[in-house]
Motif scaffolding. Structure first.
Motif, PDB file in Angstrom:
ATOM      1  N   PRO A  48       0.710  -1.109  -0.027  1.00 32.72           N
ATOM      2  CA  PRO A  48      -0.095  -0.036  -0.078  1.00 32.72           C
ATOM      3  C   PRO A  48       0.719   1.232   0.081  1.00 32.72           C
ATOM      4  O   PRO A  48       2.036   1.307   0.476  1.00 32.72           O
ATOM      5  CB  PRO A  48      -0.905  -0.126   1.305  1.00 32.72           C
ATOM      6  N   ILE A  49       0.275   2.310  -0.603  1.00 29.10           N
ATOM      7  CA  ILE A  49       0.756   3.512  -0.595  1.00 29.10           C
ATOM      8  C   ILE A  49       0.168   4.309   0.607  1.00 29.10           C
ATOM      9  O   ILE A  49      -0.933   3.795   1.315  1.00 29.10           O
ATOM     10  CB  ILE A  49       0.605   4.431  -1.671  1.00 29.10           C
ATOM     11  N   PRO A  50       0.834   5.373   1.313  1.00 32.34           N
ATOM     12  CA  PRO A  50      -0.030   6.358   2.417  1.00 32.34           C
ATOM     13  C   PRO A  50      -1.489   6.476   2.098  1.00 32.34           C
ATOM     14  O   PRO A  50      -1.848   6.603   0.891  1.00 32.34           O
ATOM     15  CB  PRO A  50       0.970   7.337   2.463  1.00 32.34           C
ATOM     16  N   SER A  51      -2.167   6.617   2.802  1.00 31.24           N
ATOM     17  CA  SER A  51      -3.574   6.927   2.855  1.00 31.24           C
ATOM     18  C   SER A  51      -3.869   8.262   2.127  1.00 31.24           C
ATOM     19  O   SER A  51      -2.876   9.164   2.189  1.00 31.24           O
ATOM     20  CB  SER A  51      -4.506   6.818   4.183  1.00 31.24           C
ATOM     21  N   GLU A  52      -5.166   8.558   1.695  1.00 31.76           N
ATOM     22  CA  GLU A  52      -5.499   9.671   1.148  1.00 31.76           C
ATOM     23  C   GLU A  52      -5.134  10.975   2.225  1.00 31.76           C
ATOM     24  O   GLU A  52      -4.609  12.037   2.185  1.00 31.76           O
ATOM     25  CB  GLU A  52      -6.863   9.750   0.482  1.00 31.76           C
ATOM     26  N   SER A  53      -5.576  10.837   3.480  1.00 31.94           N
ATOM     27  CA  SER A  53      -5.351  11.878   4.427  1.00 31.94           C
ATOM     28  C   SER A  53      -3.988  12.012   4.676  1.00 31.94           C
ATOM     29  O   SER A  53      -3.510  13.120   4.773  1.00 31.94           O
ATOM     30  CB  SER A  53      -6.002  11.326   5.801  1.00 31.94           C
TER      31      SER A  53
ATOM     32  N   LEU B 189      -1.369  11.558   2.690  1.00 32.00           N
ATOM     33  CA  LEU B 189      -0.700  12.295   1.597  1.00 32.00           C
ATOM     34  C   LEU B 189      -1.200  13.736   1.376  1.00 32.00           C
ATOM     35  O   LEU B 189      -0.452  14.634   0.977  1.00 32.00           O
ATOM     36  CB  LEU B 189      -1.239  11.427   0.224  1.00 32.00           C
ATOM     37  N   GLY B 190      -2.573  13.881   2.036  1.00 27.61           N
ATOM     38  CA  GLY B 190      -3.132  15.063   1.889  1.00 27.61           C
ATOM     39  C   GLY B 190      -2.236  16.170   2.827  1.00 27.61           C
ATOM     40  O   GLY B 190      -1.785  17.337   2.722  1.00 27.61           O
ATOM     41  N   GLU B 191      -1.974  15.486   4.069  1.00 30.37           N
ATOM     42  CA  GLU B 191      -1.066  16.137   4.893  1.00 30.37           C
ATOM     43  C   GLU B 191       0.263  16.377   4.455  1.00 30.37           C
ATOM     44  O   GLU B 191       0.802  17.586   4.837  1.00 30.37           O
ATOM     45  CB  GLU B 191      -1.015  15.552   6.291  1.00 30.37           C
ATOM     46  N   GLU B 192       0.832  15.464   4.021  1.00 30.96           N
ATOM     47  CA  GLU B 192       2.419  15.605   3.506  1.00 30.96           C
ATOM     48  C   GLU B 192       2.656  16.496   2.501  1.00 30.96           C
ATOM     49  O   GLU B 192       3.330  17.279   2.460  1.00 30.96           O
ATOM     50  CB  GLU B 192       2.688  14.132   3.141  1.00 30.96           C
ATOM     51  N   TYR B 193       1.568  16.630   1.550  1.00 27.96           N
ATOM     52  CA  TYR B 193       1.647  17.673   0.427  1.00 27.96           C
ATOM     53  C   TYR B 193       0.784  18.889   0.699  1.00 27.96           C
ATOM     54  O   TYR B 193       0.542  19.651   0.033  1.00 27.96           O
ATOM     55  CB  TYR B 193       1.173  16.990  -0.846  1.00 27.96           C
ATOM     56  N   GLU B 194       0.156  19.152   1.808  1.00 34.80           N
ATOM     57  CA  GLU B 194      -0.960  20.075   1.826  1.00 34.80           C
ATOM     58  C   GLU B 194      -1.717  20.354   0.903  1.00 34.80           C
ATOM     59  O   GLU B 194      -2.003  21.351   0.609  1.00 34.80           O
ATOM     60  CB  GLU B 194       0.086  21.363   2.286  1.00 34.80           C
TER      61      GLU B 194
ATOM     62  N   SER C 275      -5.948  18.998  -0.218  1.00 31.86           N
ATOM     63  CA  SER C 275      -7.210  18.325  -0.051  1.00 31.86           C
ATOM     64  C   SER C 275      -7.262  16.840  -0.186  1.00 31.86           C
ATOM     65  O   SER C 275      -6.680  16.364  -1.314  1.00 31.86           O
ATOM     66  CB  SER C 275      -8.346  19.366  -0.558  1.00 31.86           C
ATOM     67  N   ARG C 276      -8.309  16.126   0.388  1.00 34.35           N
ATOM     68  CA  ARG C 276      -8.355  14.816   0.123  1.00 34.35           C
ATOM     69  C   ARG C 276      -9.112  14.530  -1.575  1.00 34.35           C
ATOM     70  O   ARG C 276      -8.529  13.671  -2.197  1.00 34.35           O
ATOM     71  CB  ARG C 276      -9.465  14.062   1.087  1.00 34.35           C
ATOM     72  N   PRO C 277     -10.151  15.581  -1.835  1.00 35.09           N
ATOM     73  CA  PRO C 277     -10.368  15.498  -3.365  1.00 35.09           C
ATOM     74  C   PRO C 277      -9.321  15.630  -4.426  1.00 35.09           C
ATOM     75  O   PRO C 277      -9.171  14.957  -5.216  1.00 35.09           O
ATOM     76  CB  PRO C 277     -11.423  16.436  -3.354  1.00 35.09           C
ATOM     77  N   THR C 278      -8.285  16.309  -4.065  1.00 32.68           N
ATOM     78  CA  THR C 278      -7.280  16.609  -5.055  1.00 32.68           C
ATOM     79  C   THR C 278      -6.294  15.331  -4.673  1.00 32.68           C
ATOM     80  O   THR C 278      -5.858  14.974  -5.854  1.00 32.68           O
ATOM     81  CB  THR C 278      -6.433  17.997  -4.581  1.00 32.68           C
ATOM     82  N   VAL C 279      -6.072  15.026  -3.751  1.00 31.62           N
ATOM     83  CA  VAL C 279      -5.386  13.506  -3.432  1.00 31.62           C
ATOM     84  C   VAL C 279      -6.053  12.465  -4.299  1.00 31.62           C
ATOM     85  O   VAL C 279      -5.407  11.474  -5.147  1.00 31.62           O
ATOM     86  CB  VAL C 279      -5.033  13.186  -2.310  1.00 31.62           C
ATOM     87  N   ARG C 280      -7.312  12.137  -4.196  1.00 32.50           N
ATOM     88  CA  ARG C 280      -8.221  11.502  -4.795  1.00 32.50           C
ATOM     89  C   ARG C 280      -8.159  11.571  -6.510  1.00 32.50           C
ATOM     90  O   ARG C 280      -7.931  10.527  -7.152  1.00 32.50           O
ATOM     91  CB  ARG C 280      -9.623  11.502  -4.374  1.00 32.50           C
ATOM     92  N   ARG C 281      -7.928  12.764  -6.936  1.00 27.81           N
ATOM     93  CA  ARG C 281      -7.692  12.877  -8.311  1.00 27.81           C
ATOM     94  C   ARG C 281      -6.426  12.322  -8.839  1.00 27.81           C
ATOM     95  O   ARG C 281      -6.373  11.896  -9.799  1.00 27.81           O
ATOM     96  CB  ARG C 281      -7.905  14.262  -8.594  1.00 27.81           C
ATOM     97  N   ALA C 282      -5.385  12.647  -8.024  1.00 24.37           N
ATOM     98  CA  ALA C 282      -4.020  12.377  -8.477  1.00 24.37           C
ATOM     99  C   ALA C 282      -3.954  10.702  -8.343  1.00 24.37           C
ATOM    100  O   ALA C 282      -3.526  10.097  -9.425  1.00 24.37           O
ATOM    101  CB  ALA C 282      -3.233  12.970  -7.363  1.00 24.37           C
ATOM    102  N   ILE C 283      -4.781  10.059  -7.365  1.00 27.82           N
ATOM    103  CA  ILE C 283      -4.888   8.576  -7.363  1.00 27.82           C
ATOM    104  C   ILE C 283      -5.393   8.063  -8.320  1.00 27.82           C
ATOM    105  O   ILE C 283      -4.890   7.225  -9.061  1.00 27.82           O
ATOM    106  CB  ILE C 283      -5.341   8.476  -6.128  1.00 27.82           C
ATOM    107  N   ALA C 284      -6.812   8.796  -8.769  1.00 24.04           N
ATOM    108  CA  ALA C 284      -7.469   8.167  -9.912  1.00 24.04           C
ATOM    109  C   ALA C 284      -6.676   8.228 -11.361  1.00 24.04           C
ATOM    110  O   ALA C 284      -6.646   7.317 -12.139  1.00 24.04           O
ATOM    111  CB  ALA C 284      -8.750   9.035 -10.057  1.00 24.04           C
ATOM    112  N   VAL C 285      -5.931   8.995 -11.664  1.00 27.11           N
ATOM    113  CA  VAL C 285      -4.890   9.195 -12.775  1.00 27.11           C
ATOM    114  C   VAL C 285      -3.875   8.146 -12.672  1.00 27.11           C
ATOM    115  O   VAL C 285      -3.760   7.505 -13.733  1.00 27.11           O
ATOM    116  CB  VAL C 285      -4.157  10.760 -12.732  1.00 27.11           C
ATOM    117  N   LEU C 286      -3.352   7.718 -11.444  1.00 25.94           N
ATOM    118  CA  LEU C 286      -2.732   6.737 -11.513  1.00 25.94           C
ATOM    119  C   LEU C 286      -3.378   5.231 -11.574  1.00 25.94           C
ATOM    120  O   LEU C 286      -2.682   4.629 -12.283  1.00 25.94           O
ATOM    121  CB  LEU C 286      -1.961   6.849 -10.132  1.00 25.94           C
ATOM    122  N   VAL C 287      -4.593   5.375 -11.245  1.00 20.39           N
ATOM    123  CA  VAL C 287      -5.394   4.239 -11.479  1.00 20.39           C
ATOM    124  C   VAL C 287      -5.519   3.955 -12.826  1.00 20.39           C
ATOM    125  O   VAL C 287      -5.433   2.709 -13.564  1.00 20.39           O
ATOM    126  CB  VAL C 287      -6.427   3.944 -10.415  1.00 20.39           C
ATOM    127  N   ALA C 288      -5.968   4.809 -13.461  1.00 21.85           N
ATOM    128  CA  ALA C 288      -6.306   4.738 -14.928  1.00 21.85           C
ATOM    129  C   ALA C 288      -4.796   4.627 -15.665  1.00 21.85           C
ATOM    130  O   ALA C 288      -5.107   3.788 -16.699  1.00 21.85           O
ATOM    131  CB  ALA C 288      -6.827   6.330 -15.250  1.00 21.85           C
TER     132      ALA C 288
END
Length: 87
Positions: A39-44, A46-51, A53-66
């Motif tokens: 596993p990679i770190p949780s959305e929360s 990653l959001g903390e680490e890169y400052e 929001s969770r929706p922004t992190v989700r979009r980045a993860i969605a790109v990598l899933v796709a």
């Protein structure tokens, strides 16, 4: 655009933050920060680490899933896909 695994999010860059994060995560995976089928770190986290929001992190993860770099297991997390694996 290529990103360094140690890059930071640049707020006034032409690329949106989710694209920057996707590039950074891709570089971290390539460097070996997270191994295949681990596993990679949780959305929360990653959001903390890169400052971001969770929706922004989700979009980045969605790109990598796709792109076939990550896969999501509901209720378990997001994992690095084996290269050449269909899971």
């Amino acid at each position: 655009m290529d990103y360094s695994p140690d890059a930071e999010i640049v707020r006034d860059a032409p690329e949106p933050p989710f694209e920057q994060l996707a590039g950074i995560l891709r570089a971290r995976i390539a460097r070996g920060d997270w191994q295949p089928r681990k596993p990679i770190p949780s959305e929360s986290r990653l959001g903390e680490e890169y400052e971001l929001s969770r929706p922004t992190v989700r979009r980045a993860i969605a790109v990598l899933v796709a792109d076939g770099v990550l896969f999501v297991v509901p209720q378990r997390g997001t994992y690095v896909r084996d290269r050449g694996s269909a899971d």
